[in-house]
Write an enzyme that holds these catalytic residues in place. Structure first.
Site: not given
Ligand code: TYM
Length: 333
Positions: A114, A198, A201
């Site tokens: 990132k 991957k 967004k």
């Molecule tokens: P975020 O918002 O980036 O993603 C949310 C969830 O979507 C999954 N994800 C995917 N899974 C499969 N293929 C993809 N291309 C893909 N893109 C996103 C992510 O793995 C995630 O599960 N850091 C976390 C948010 C967070 C969190 C937490 C999660 C903050 N605190 C505590 C669990 C527990 C995240 O990536 O958000």
């Protein structure tokens, strides 16, 4: 044993099929299991680790709640709230940043990706992002954390932080060591434009992802334009492994239809992509359009969405502030 589920999603707009298949669809299944205590958090503190337009952020918070509900999470059964309202998250993140080691954070690949080449310009928040994530999870004694594969390293860090805190302060079992719940085959949905990247967004081209708010024609068009290779679909998993775009599309089909990869291959092996893509489009439209319509409907009812967050906040704050009180006692405040 009661499973204590916790997970978070950033309200940074454009929630997509990767978020749905990698995470939210699993939230729904866990929400539906009778005994679980589920907490799903809109992680707005995480979202501001990169710059956000305040007005847009407000909308995106509501849209994330709407997406949870439209996907099938029952707000009466699960706690849904936004992270910034429960101040224990920021506080615990600071305390845990004194437990986490610089060397551990230096290994985090998501920060490297990132921050890109110019990491001197990345925010400190982006760097310490996984510590806040550990705070989120540990405050609720979470036992299971459903996430996509990209979050695996952050969960390992969370476990390390919990273990070190328990050891340093000789409080065996104070922080529970959480288990990641990662669906092996479908935990990494890839870009429709590049099977090695991957779905995300932040990718510039909207054609690279199916957004959960896309309409029928947009979905059909994106699948039509999705990158493929020149061969017919293979008949074995070994062959599929060598073809990233085919593997991704078959993976999406399997995850949506509830079939194994083998069963999907049996259905389409030897067929050309245009035939398969028509079936995939149909299936996506069948599964995603009802969610998309419901999101749009819910977004007209701000009062309802806000009331879910207020209700969730009260429940979450009670659990988290009690845990912070105990943390204070342990560390001598
Ligand atoms: P975020 O918002 O980036 O993603 C949310 C969830 O979507 C999954 N994800 C995917 N899974 C499969 N293929 C993809 N291309 C893909 N893109 C996103 C992510 O793995 C995630 O599960 N850091 C976390 C948010 C967070 C969190 C937490 C999660 C903050 N605190 C505590 C669990 C527990 C995240 O990536 O958000």
């Amino acid at each position: 044993m009661v499973k204590k589920i916790f997970s978070g999603v950033q309200p940074s707009g454009n929630l997509h099929l990767g978020n749905y298949l990698g995470a939210i669809k699993n939230f729904v299944e866990l929400n539906n299991e009778e005994k679980n205590r589920c907490i799903f958090c809109v992680v707005d503190l995480h979202a501001i680790t990169v710059s956000q337009d305040p007005k847009q952020l407000k909308n995106n918070i509501r849209e994330t709640v709407a997406t949870f509900i439209a996907s099938g999470i029952d707000p009466k059964k699960s706690i849904i709230f936004n992270q910034s309202k429960v101040s224990a998250h920021s506080e615990a993140a600071w305390i845990l940043s004194c437990t986490a080691r610089l060397g551990w954070l230096n290994r985090m690949t998501q920060f490297k990706e990132k921050a890109g080449k110019d990491k001197e310009k990345a925010s400190i928040g982006l760097y310490s992002y996984p510590v806040l994530m550990a705070a989120d999870i540990l405050l609720y004694d979470s036992t299971h954390v459903p996430v996509g594969n990209d979050q695996k390293q952050h969960l390992e860090l969370c476990r390390d932080i919990a273990q070190k805190f328990n050891n340093d302060f000789k409080v065996d079992d104070f922080f529970k060591i959480p288990e990641p719940l990662i669906k092996k085959e479908f935990s990494r949905i890839m870009s429709l434009k590049d099977g090695l990247k991957k779905m995300s967004k932040s990718e510039i081209s909207d054609l690279s992802r199916i957004n959960l708010t896309d309409d029928k024609d947009t979905i059909a068009n994106k699948i039509k334009k999705a990158k493929t290779d020149a061969l017919p679909l293979p008949s074995t998993i070994e062959e599929l492994e060598k073809r990233p775009e085919a593997k991704n599309l078959i993976g999406i089909y399997s995850s949506l239809s509830g079939l194994t990869l083998e069963n999907s291959l049996n259905e389409f092996s030897g067929k050309n992509f245009s035939n398969f893509k028509e079936n995939l489009s149909q299936l996506l439209i069948e599964k995603i359009i009802p969610i998309s319509l419901r999101i749009k409907e819910l977004l007209n009812d701000h009062n309802y969405l806000d009331s879910i967050l207020t209700d969730g906040y009260k429940k979450a704050d009670k659990i988290a502030s009690e845990k912070v009180k105990k943390i204070h006692e342990i560390i001598g405040f």
